[in-house]
Design an enzyme around this catalytic site. Structure first.
Site, short mmCIF file in Angstrom:
data_model
loop_
_atom_site.label_atom_id
_atom_site.label_comp_id
_atom_site.label_asym_id
_atom_site.label_seq_id
_atom_site.Cartn_x
_atom_site.Cartn_y
_atom_site.Cartn_z
N HIS A 438 0.64 -1.06 0.18
CA HIS A 438 0.06 -0.16 0.20
C HIS A 438 0.89 1.26 -0.23
CE1 HIS A 438 -4.12 -1.30 0.72
NE2 HIS A 438 -3.71 -2.43 0.31
N GLU A 439 0.19 2.43 -0.56
CA GLU A 439 0.87 3.55 -0.89
C GLU A 439 2.34 3.32 -1.67
OE1 GLU A 439 0.29 2.84 2.73
OE2 GLU A 439 -1.64 3.85 2.31
N GLU A 457 -2.00 -0.88 -3.73
CA GLU A 457 -2.89 -0.06 -3.73
C GLU A 457 -2.56 1.10 -4.74
OE1 GLU A 457 -3.05 2.46 -0.11
OE2 GLU A 457 -5.06 2.26 0.03
N GLU A 463 -11.59 2.22 0.84
CA GLU A 463 -11.45 2.96 2.24
C GLU A 463 -12.49 4.25 2.34
OE1 GLU A 463 -7.38 3.27 3.34
OE2 GLU A 463 -7.10 4.52 1.62
CA CA Z 1 -4.72 4.27 1.15
#
Ligand code: CA
Length: 656
Positions: A438-439, A457, A463
């Site tokens: 993620h990121e 991600e 989210e």
């Molecule tokens: Ca995120």
């Protein structure tokens, strides 16, 4: 015979090449790239289906100690043809056709330091890739790239879908359509509606030790804008630098872009000798409860990652055919910067016991390494942590980098960040750990080389439907990203929320329940999360679709699609005969037809359909769902009435 002849020509022209055009054609002849040096400056142009899409576009670099973009002459050309089918360990197809004509153009400056630069073009039927190689040469030790000068000079101003580089963190923006000339600096992939018959996308492949590509418009021309280091320099290297491939892909429909494999083909083949431990699958987790603030990341009265709570999820996973259970917030130091460690668990999370319990039930616990951008902390502990995880029977970890800068200084998409992400993937591979990152820096197909990089991600995910103060993702979002962000590879979007009311008033998934199922098929991720709390799945007939839905495929077809409006994706499972279809729409209700011309001619099938029910509407009646079974055969048509922000899924099985 033809190939031998070309090689012979190459030999003759080496060292005696004039400034004439170098013509490079795709195997079918419809994609033509022309390279030329004009007044010492290198240019390329591209035409597809007889339309000159890119006009002469400049190439080259500004180095810290001199220009590498002018005073060139061509000193050699090498040509090659490549044609192979390669097998994907997992993916949207079993095998991928990698067929291109290649030309390496060797340039040398005629003045000053007489530096050399090679440019390699690979021309496919549906895309082109080119990369720069600054070869080893006398007088070039440490190399610093101040600017990459690559241009994409579109022939006129055209609409494109993009997220802005600035004011958007981690690529978590809404893709917007506007004319190229009206855009700020944008991230790639940049999806372009060039004409009603020509769709194209600009991106990159094999970003390995370099800065991420972004694009700045100058009129209707796009110019490379690499993510810089904090000192303003773009890329550093020793003796030689090999850039990622710059890719331009083409299709006659927007849907055609989705099954274009140019990016994957331009990545190196798998570097891992043993891949038997890499397992695509479906997973669940406590994630949604944390995002809805029903649980906390940190230890406390409503801590999510407790031994007892995670065991409940493991029980559910075992019962319903999920391979993994993710729980964030299992390790001390959550949110406390440098105090975070991955080498021990919170006192209320018995990590050894949880893993023992999971393995006994045939499930794997998925760990989490949130770093708040502390790449160095992950690098310090990852070898020991991955070794410990592997010893407990784990095979996957989610990594996270919330924070504007990595290690307080460098942008995550800079060469610094790219190097870090690569180190993690390589270290994880040594310990047989799959990564869900993620990121990230924008993905570029590295999963072909390191297939333990399962999913990332780098998207505005589900989210936002939990806590975005503006209400969450609009209905068009999930029918836009298949044509934009998804061109860069798998996304951990986390679909399949069944309880559509949010914890915050007005913020919730803006879709029907059937559309949540469709996201599970359409948004490809080989590790695919069913993101809701298990309480919300319990007893739901719609769950039977998720339980049956694979996450790796032998074939993918996209029969319907318009960017931001609707999409239909049909996927055939690996090692079996079943087909899975997902279709969904934006805020407009519409009818959708899918012709089953991909089924085997000699078989009869049963189609299990989960679709928007009578009166379904994402705002007023999101749960109305209809189930029906029909017998179908090749060539039959399935007809759907999709609600506003609605969808449908189908599972098709051979019965005789
Ligand atoms: Ca995120």
């Amino acid at each position: 015979m033809i190939r031998l002849f070309l090689l012979f020509l190459t030999f003759v022209f080496c060292g005696h090449v004039s400034a004439a055009n170098v013509l490079m054609k795709s195997p079918d002849g419809h994609l033509v790239v022309t390279f030329q040096v004009s007044k010492g400056i290198p240019y390329y142009r591209v035409s597809w289906q007889k339309e000159e899409v890119l006009q002469p576009s400049q190439m080259g670099f500004l180095l810290a100690d001199g220009d590498l973009d002018k005073d060139f002459k061509v000193i050699g050309i090498k040509r090659n043809t490549h044609d192979e089918m390669w097998h994907e360990l997992y993916g949207e197809e079993d095998s991928v056709h990698n067929h291109y004509n290649e030309a390496t153009i060797m340039l040398q400056q005629t003045r000053g330091l007489k530096r050399k630069l090679n440019i390699v073009f690979r021309v496919f039927n549906d895309g082109v890739g080119f990369r720069y190689v600054i070869p080893e040469q006398a007088g070039l030790g440490k190399i610093a790239i101040k600017e990459e000068q690559t241009q994409f000079a579109l022939s006129h101003d055209v609409p494109a879908w993009s997220i802005s580089l600035n004011h958007v963190e981690y690529y978590e923006g809404l893709y917007k359509k506007s004319l190229i000339s009206e855009k700020d600096t944008v991230c790639t992939p940049l999806t372009i509606e060039y004409s009603p018959k020509i769709y194209m996308a600009i991106h990159e492949a094999a970003l390995e030790d370099y800065a991420t590509l972004n694009l700045t418009p100058r009129g209707h021309k796009l110019v490379a804008a690499l993510t810089p280091w904090s000192d303003g320099m773009k890329v550093y290297g020793e003796k030689t630098i090999k850039s990622p491939w710059r890719t331009i892909i083409f299709a006659s429909t927007a849907s055609g872009l989705i099954t274009n494999r140019t990016m994957l083909n331009l990545n190196e083949p798998c570097k891992l000798a043993d891949t038997s431990w890499i397992e695509p699958g479906r997973y669940i987790g406590i994630w949604w409860c944390i995002h809805q603030k029903k649980n906390t990341w940190e230890m406390g009265p409503i801590h999510g990652a407790t031994t007892e709570n995670v065991k409940r999820y493991i029980d559910f996973a075992a019962k319903h055919g999920f391979s993994g259970v993710l729980s964030e917030g299992w390790n001390p130091g959550w949110g406390q910067g440098e105090k975070v460690t991955y080498l021990k668990s919170y006192p209320d999370f018995d990590i050894e016991e949880v893993n023992r319990y999971a393995r006994q039930k045939g499930v794997r616990w998925i760990g989490h390494m949130e770093s708040w951008g502390q790449g160095k902390l992950i690098e310090k502990e990852m070898d020991q942590a991955f070794s410990w995880f592997h010893g407990m029977g784990m095979n996957a970890v989610k990594t996270g980098y919330v924070g504007h800068l990595m290690d307080g200084k460098e942008l995550p998409s800079s060469q610094y960040g790219v190097r870090h992400y690569r180190k993690v993937v390589e270290c994880a591979a040594r310990h047989h750990i799959m990564i869900d990152n993620h990121e990230p820096a924008m993905p570029t197909g590295i999963q072909r080389t390191y297939p333990n990089l399962m999913t990332q991600e780098g998207v505005r995910g589900q989210e936002y439907n939990a806590w975005d103060p503006r209400g969450g993702n609009p209905p068009a979002h999930t029918v836009t990203i298949p044509f934009t962000r998804c061109l860069a590879g798998p996304i951990d979007f986390t679909p399949a929320i069944f309880k559509l009311q949010g914890a915050i008033k007005g913020t919730h998934p803006h879709s029907t329940l059937a559309k949540q199922l469709a996201e599970f098929v359409v948004l490809y991720s080989p590790l695919q999360m069913a993101a809701d709390a298990i309480e919300n799945y319990e007893g739901q007939p719609a769950l039977t679709f998720i339980e049956s839905c694979p996450t790796t495929w032998s074939k993918t077809i996209v029969p319907n699609g318009e960017i931001g409006k609707y999409i239909t994706v049909c996927r055939k499972e690996r090692g079996g005969d079943r087909w899975f279809i997902g279709t969904m729409t934006n805020a407009d209700k519409r009818t959708m037809d899918v012709c089953l011309d991909f089924l085997d001619a000699d078989k009869t099938y049963r189609a299990m359909i989960y679709e928007d029910g009578a009166g379904a509407d994402y705002e007023s009646n999101p749960y109305a769902m209809n189930f029906r079974q029909v017998e179908v055969k090749r060539g039959d048509n399935l007809h759907f009435e999709l609600a506003r922000s609605g969808g449908a899924v189908v599972r098709i099985e051979a019965i005789k």
